[in-house]
Design an enzyme around this catalytic site. Structure first.
Site, PDB file in Angstrom:
ATOM      1  N   VAL A   1       0.850  -1.202   0.000  1.00 48.63           N
ATOM      2  CA  VAL A   1       0.000   0.000   0.000  1.00 48.63           C
ATOM      3  C   VAL A   1       0.884   1.250   0.000  1.00 48.63           C
ATOM      4  O   VAL A   1       0.675   2.203  -0.765  1.00 48.63           O
ATOM      5  CB  VAL A   1      -0.959  -0.009   1.219  1.00 48.63           C
ATOM      6  N   CYS A   2       1.887   1.235   0.857  1.00 50.96           N
ATOM      7  CA  CYS A   2       2.809   2.381   0.957  1.00 50.96           C
ATOM      8  C   CYS A   2       3.494   2.654  -0.379  1.00 50.96           C
ATOM      9  O   CYS A   2       3.707   3.811  -0.756  1.00 50.96           O
ATOM     10  CB  CYS A   2       3.883   2.114   2.006  1.00 50.96           C
ATOM     11  N   THR A   3       3.851   1.611  -1.077  1.00 53.32           N
ATOM     12  CA  THR A   3       4.538   1.792  -2.365  1.00 53.32           C
ATOM     13  C   THR A   3       3.641   2.555  -3.338  1.00 53.32           C
ATOM     14  O   THR A   3       4.095   3.484  -4.032  1.00 53.32           O
ATOM     15  CB  THR A   3       4.932   0.409  -2.932  1.00 53.32           C
TER      16      THR A   3
END
Ligand code: BEZ
Length: 208
Positions: A44-46
């Site tokens: 998700v962070c990516t």
């Protein structure tokens, strides 16, 4: 530490992948979109890091600097950014705080123990050029943020400051805005010579 809208955003000096920054000095006369992440090399962070990089022109147009934070070190950030650029087809240049000791995460109340004791949740702070916190949002680790909303709230805050208006539900640029109840009709005539629709004495809509 518990922070509130209107508080001065606490200053800090910290390492990022583009060098050490003193937060207040680095932000200068800009608005800041400060957003935290649980960890490097996570899916998700990516996508969120990539989306922020893709939108750099939109942030620039709003005089807004992006500042990421993830609870890993500079070396991990540098390797992760290669993945972000590759997979999200972008070129990430904004600083990402290397908060492996959770120093800044704790300062900004980004550790929510029921989610994790050791990684930050997805906090958003919008900070104005006077270093005041103007907006806070918190997402769990499993939900990626909506960047249309992030740009929209920056637009709403900046328009509100410039024109002394408030924005209704689901407002987007170009839509009607609200004349706040704190502005009496007499003053409103000077501020909004274009006039307004008065649905109720407390609900006046105008175009800006
Ligand atoms: C993610 O970025 O995909 C993620 C990170 C931590 C927990 C869950 C998801």
């Amino acid at each position: 530490m518990s922070l509130h809208i209107g508080d001065t955003a606490p200053n800090f000096t910290i390492a990022t992948q583009v060098g050490d920054i003193d937060f207040h000095e680095w932000s200068g006369d800009s608005w800041v979109f400060f957003f935290s992440h649980p960890a490097d090399f996570t899916p998700v962070c990516t996508t969120e890091m990539g989306r922020t990089a893709q939108l750099s022109g939109e942030f620039d147009a709003r005089n807004t600097k992006a500042l990421g934070l993830s609870t890993d070190g500079v070396e991990e950030h540098l390797k992760w950014i290669e993945d972000v650029n590759d997979t999200q087809n972008t070129s990430l240049t904004f600083p990402i705080v290397a908060d492996k000791d959770l120093e800044i995460s704790k300062l900004y109340d980004m550790i929510h123990p029921d989610e994790s004791d050791t990684a930050a949740v997805r906090s958003v702070y919008i900070i104005d050029p006077d270093k005041k916190i103007r907006l806070m949002m918190t997402y769990p680790m499993s939900v990626g943020r909506n960047f249309t909303e992030i740009l929209r709230v920056i637009d709403a805050l900046q328009l509100g400051d410039a024109k002394r208006i408030a924005t209704p539900a689901d407002w987007a640029p170009g839509k009607k805005v609200i004349i706040p109840p704190s502005i009496a009709n007499e003053e409103a005539k000077d501020l909004f010579p274009q006039g307004w629709d008065e649905l109720r004495p407390y609900l006046r809509l105008t175009e800006v």
